[in-house]
Write a protein that holds these residues in place. Structure first.
Motif, PDB file in Angstrom:
ATOM      1  N   ALA A   1      32.290  -5.614 -64.528  1.00  0.00           N
ATOM      2  CA  ALA A   1      31.300  -6.677 -64.693  1.00  0.00           C
ATOM      3  C   ALA A   1      29.913  -6.189 -64.307  1.00  0.00           C
ATOM      4  O   ALA A   1      28.909  -6.622 -64.894  1.00  0.00           O
ATOM      5  N   ALA A   2      29.843  -5.270 -63.330  1.00  0.00           N
ATOM      6  CA  ALA A   2      28.554  -4.712 -62.927  1.00  0.00           C
ATOM      7  C   ALA A   2      27.916  -3.932 -64.076  1.00  0.00           C
ATOM      8  O   ALA A   2      26.700  -4.018 -64.300  1.00  0.00           O
ATOM      9  N   ILE A   3      28.715  -3.172 -64.805  1.00  0.00           N
ATOM     10  CA  ILE A   3      28.199  -2.423 -65.956  1.00  0.00           C
ATOM     11  C   ILE A   3      27.675  -3.398 -67.016  1.00  0.00           C
ATOM     12  O   ILE A   3      26.588  -3.204 -67.588  1.00  0.00           O
ATOM     13  N   ALA A   4      28.436  -4.463 -67.269  1.00  0.00           N
ATOM     14  CA  ALA A   4      27.994  -5.479 -68.239  1.00  0.00           C
ATOM     15  C   ALA A   4      26.705  -6.145 -67.767  1.00  0.00           C
ATOM     16  O   ALA A   4      25.788  -6.398 -68.564  1.00  0.00           O
ATOM     17  N   LEU A   5      26.620  -6.405 -66.474  1.00  0.00           N
ATOM     18  CA  LEU A   5      25.425  -7.028 -65.924  1.00  0.00           C
ATOM     19  C   LEU A   5      24.213  -6.103 -66.058  1.00  0.00           C
ATOM     20  O   LEU A   5      23.102  -6.554 -66.352  1.00  0.00           O
ATOM     21  N   SER A   6      24.434  -4.807 -65.848  1.00  0.00           N
ATOM     22  CA  SER A   6      23.321  -3.860 -65.964  1.00  0.00           C
ATOM     23  C   SER A   6      22.726  -3.865 -67.373  1.00  0.00           C
ATOM     24  O   SER A   6      21.514  -3.750 -67.550  1.00  0.00           O
ATOM     25  N   LYS A   7      23.581  -4.021 -68.362  1.00  0.00           N
ATOM     26  CA  LYS A   7      23.104  -4.084 -69.739  1.00  0.00           C
ATOM     27  C   LYS A   7      22.230  -5.316 -69.958  1.00  0.00           C
ATOM     28  O   LYS A   7      21.229  -5.265 -70.669  1.00  0.00           O
ATOM     29  N   ALA A   8      22.620  -6.419 -69.338  1.00  0.00           N
ATOM     30  CA  ALA A   8      21.831  -7.650 -69.458  1.00  0.00           C
ATOM     31  C   ALA A   8      20.499  -7.511 -68.728  1.00  0.00           C
ATOM     32  O   ALA A   8      19.443  -7.887 -69.249  1.00  0.00           O
TER      33      ALA A   8
ATOM     34  N   GLU B   1      30.110  -1.524 -55.465  1.00  0.00           N
ATOM     35  CA  GLU B   1      30.339  -0.134 -55.074  1.00  0.00           C
ATOM     36  C   GLU B   1      29.242   0.768 -55.672  1.00  0.00           C
ATOM     37  O   GLU B   1      28.260   0.294 -56.242  1.00  0.00           O
ATOM     38  N   ASP B   2      29.420   2.071 -55.537  1.00  0.00           N
ATOM     39  CA  ASP B   2      28.359   2.992 -55.959  1.00  0.00           C
ATOM     40  C   ASP B   2      28.113   2.975 -57.466  1.00  0.00           C
ATOM     41  O   ASP B   2      26.961   2.943 -57.921  1.00  0.00           O
ATOM     42  N   GLU B   3      29.184   3.014 -58.247  1.00  0.00           N
ATOM     43  CA  GLU B   3      29.004   3.115 -59.702  1.00  0.00           C
ATOM     44  C   GLU B   3      28.301   1.872 -60.256  1.00  0.00           C
ATOM     45  O   GLU B   3      27.400   1.972 -61.096  1.00  0.00           O
ATOM     46  N   GLY B   4      28.699   0.704 -59.801  1.00  0.00           N
ATOM     47  CA  GLY B   4      28.037  -0.517 -60.250  1.00  0.00           C
ATOM     48  C   GLY B   4      26.590  -0.576 -59.789  1.00  0.00           C
ATOM     49  O   GLY B   4      25.699  -0.994 -60.532  1.00  0.00           O
ATOM     50  N   THR B   5      26.362  -0.143 -58.554  1.00  0.00           N
ATOM     51  CA  THR B   5      25.005  -0.132 -58.012  1.00  0.00           C
ATOM     52  C   THR B   5      24.105   0.804 -58.799  1.00  0.00           C
ATOM     53  O   THR B   5      22.951   0.469 -59.118  1.00  0.00           O
ATOM     54  N   ILE B   6      24.612   1.970 -59.109  1.00  0.00           N
ATOM     55  CA  ILE B   6      23.827   2.955 -59.864  1.00  0.00           C
ATOM     56  C   ILE B   6      23.433   2.393 -61.221  1.00  0.00           C
ATOM     57  O   ILE B   6      22.265   2.500 -61.648  1.00  0.00           O
ATOM     58  N   ALA B   7      24.386   1.765 -61.926  1.00  0.00           N
ATOM     59  CA  ALA B   7      24.099   1.203 -63.249  1.00  0.00           C
ATOM     60  C   ALA B   7      23.034   0.107 -63.163  1.00  0.00           C
ATOM     61  O   ALA B   7      22.098   0.045 -63.973  1.00  0.00           O
ATOM     62  N   ILE B   8      23.160  -0.762 -62.171  1.00  0.00           N
ATOM     63  CA  ILE B   8      22.215  -1.870 -62.023  1.00  0.00           C
ATOM     64  C   ILE B   8      20.830  -1.366 -61.629  1.00  0.00           C
ATOM     65  O   ILE B   8      19.813  -1.837 -62.148  1.00  0.00           O
TER      66      ILE B   8
END
Length: 537
Positions: A339-346, A364-371
């Protein structure tokens, strides 16, 4: 010649109390005008009349009171006038109190008489929380029933309406609904049985049906699906809503679907708040439909709503359509990396964002990095970023530091309850020291930070004269490190007063089990000099 003796008899003596002399009448006018223009508890609540208006009102009051008393006296021609005097005084007092409660109709500014604005807000939320029944409702809502009132906003929050009180309110609300623009019915059925609460909601809903509201607050009413549908008539009739609040309402999956169904017109919606509900993934999918239909949305809050990865993905995709969004608050959900990856796209397509609240989303780190990458490319005016409680380590801190380097408008940053440690704190500290001149609050508590990290953070804010609050509590900063922080702050452009409480800082180590002390024996002496060297690189 004899003098006739005469017997004298005392003449009856009477005092006529009515009518009063002209001087007496003028004196009464003067006293009333003085009372109307002198500060009292009434003037503090309703406003103070100017001298000119007070004189006008006093003359009018005296004339009306005199006419009433004179008519009374004429009906009792043989009386001494005492009852007329009493009526004169009583009417004068009553009319003066009414004038005081209505407040001034004019104000004087730079010598010019201006008509004061009429009261537009009717609010009964003050005072103690209490039940309202029919008799009290009649008295409490009387101002709303007055002909010609100008109320456009009503707030019935913090008062619990029963069916009797609701039936009193209904015709009054129906009579003014065409003028109403804002209605706050939050927390207005507390403590009622479900059957009565639902009946009250239906009564209010019917009474207000067809009103053209821009603001509607139904929060704190434990609505559930039944409650949402009880307000169906009101919700379905709204065409101009700009703000809708449904917080702490027990909005479950079914209730969320009811909201989606019963709020068909959201083209003008700018604020939508769903905080603290039981929405879940399926409910999030329904709310996402409402979001998609709200192209002008500026402020969206869906925090603490039990949304997981599936619902988070759908909601994120819906948010991508809200290009006017300025404030986003989806804290305390269970999004996870997908969901974090999807949110980063938005987020990459939302350039107007100024406040973003993403704490406790399991990024976590991967979601944070994307956002962080997404926000770096968008949101040039970002002022508030909260990303606490997401298990962010030094890996995520690098992406966060890169983001911060491009956000000179940032005023508040919260990265508490992560795993930044000294290395992450130093990375962030160096960036903040070099930029972010408007930063006012920084929260890096509970991050396993030691002396070197604390030093970097203090150094970062020391040069910011408008800085207000630094929270580095619940870390592992030594006594020497705390003294160092205080010295840096004293020497900088702010003072030690910006430093928050340190009552939960643990200068001894990392955990109660002594893990930190063991690590300190093995590597602490080598780690600290290495990290301190990074402060100067």
């Amino acid at each position: 010649m004899e003098t006739e003796s005469k017997t004298s008899h005392p003449r009856p003596f009477s005092i006529k109390l009515w009518p009063p002399s002209q001087g007496t009448r003028l004196l009464l006018v003067e006293r009333m005008a003085n009372n109307l223009s002198t500060p009292t508890i009434f003037s503090r609540k309703y406003g103070l009349l100017g001298e000119e208006e007070a004189n006008e009102k006093a003359k009018h009051i005296e004339n009306v009171a005199f006419a009433a008393a004179n008519e009374h006296h004429q009906n009792e021609p043989d009386g001494d006038g005492s009852s007329a005097v009493q009526l004169y005084a009583k009417e004068s007092s009553k009319l003066m109190l009414e004038v005081l409660k209505k407040g001034p109709t004019k104000s004087i500014v730079d010598g010019e008489i201006l008509v004061a604005p009429k009261t537009t807000v009717f609010d009964i939320s003050g005072g103690r929380r209490a039940f309202i029944e029919a008799d009290e409702a009649e008295e409490l809502l009387r101002p709303l029933a007055e002909e010609g009132n100008s109320y456009t906003k009503i707030c019935f929050s913090n008062r619990s309406f029963g069916v009797g009180a609701a039936n009193v309110a209904a015709p009054i609300l129906s009579s003014i609904k065409d003028n109403l623009k804002e209605v706050d019915l939050s927390d207005f059925i507390a403590g009622r049985q479900e059957s009565e609460a639902l009946e009250v909601m239906k009564i209010f809903s019917t009474a207000l049906e067809g009103s053209l509201l821009r603001f509607l607050n139904l929060s704190n009413n434990a609505l559930g699906e039944k409650g949402v549908r009880a307000f169906g008539a009101l919700l379905q009739s709204q065409k101009n809503l700009e703000e809708l609040y449904l917080m702490n309402d027990g909005i479950s999956e079914e209730a969320a679907q009811a909201v989606c169904e019963l709020v068909p017109s959201t083209e003008k919606l700018k604020v939508l708040h769903f905080h603290n509900n039981m929405t879940g993934d399926e409910g999030a999918i329904a709310i996402a439909e409402v979001v998609k239909r709200s192209p002008l949305l500026e402020d969206f809050r869906c925090s603490s709503t039990r949304i997981g990865s599936e619902g988070g993905v759908v909601l994120a995709e819906a948010l991508a359509t809200c290009t006017e969004l300025k404030k986003l608050d989806i804290r305390d959900n269970m999004f996870g990396e997908e969901a974090a990856i999807a949110l980063s796209k938005a987020l990459g397509g939302l350039p107007r964002l100024t406040e973003v609240y993403l704490s406790y989303l399991n990024l976590e780190d991967e979601g944070t990095i994307a956002i962080c990458k997404a926000l770096k490319e968008s949101a040039p005016s970002l002022q508030v970023l909260e990303i606490a409680g997401n298990d962010i380590s030094v890996k995520g801190a690098r992406a966060l530091s890169s983001l911060l380097s491009s956000k000179d408008s940032l005023t508040n940053l919260n990265v508490s309850e992560n795993e930044l440690k000294d290395e992450g704190a130093i990375l962030i500290g160096k960036i903040l020291e070099e930029g972010n001149p408007q930063l006012k609050e920084l929260d890096m508590s509970t991050n396993s930070i030691r002396r070197a990290g604390a030093h970097a953070i203090a150094q970062a804010i020391a040069s910011k004269p408008d800085f207000k609050l630094l929270n580095i509590n619940s870390n592992f900063i030594s006594e020497e490190g705390i003294d160092e922080v205080k010295s840096i702050l004293k020497a900088g452009k702010n003072s030690i007063d910006v430093l928050g409480p340190l009552d939960e800082n643990d200068p001894e180590g990392e955990s109660e089990e002594g893990e930190a002390s063991e690590e300190g024996e093995e590597c602490g002496e080598e780690e600290e000099p290495e990290l301190e060297s990074k402060l100067h690189t």
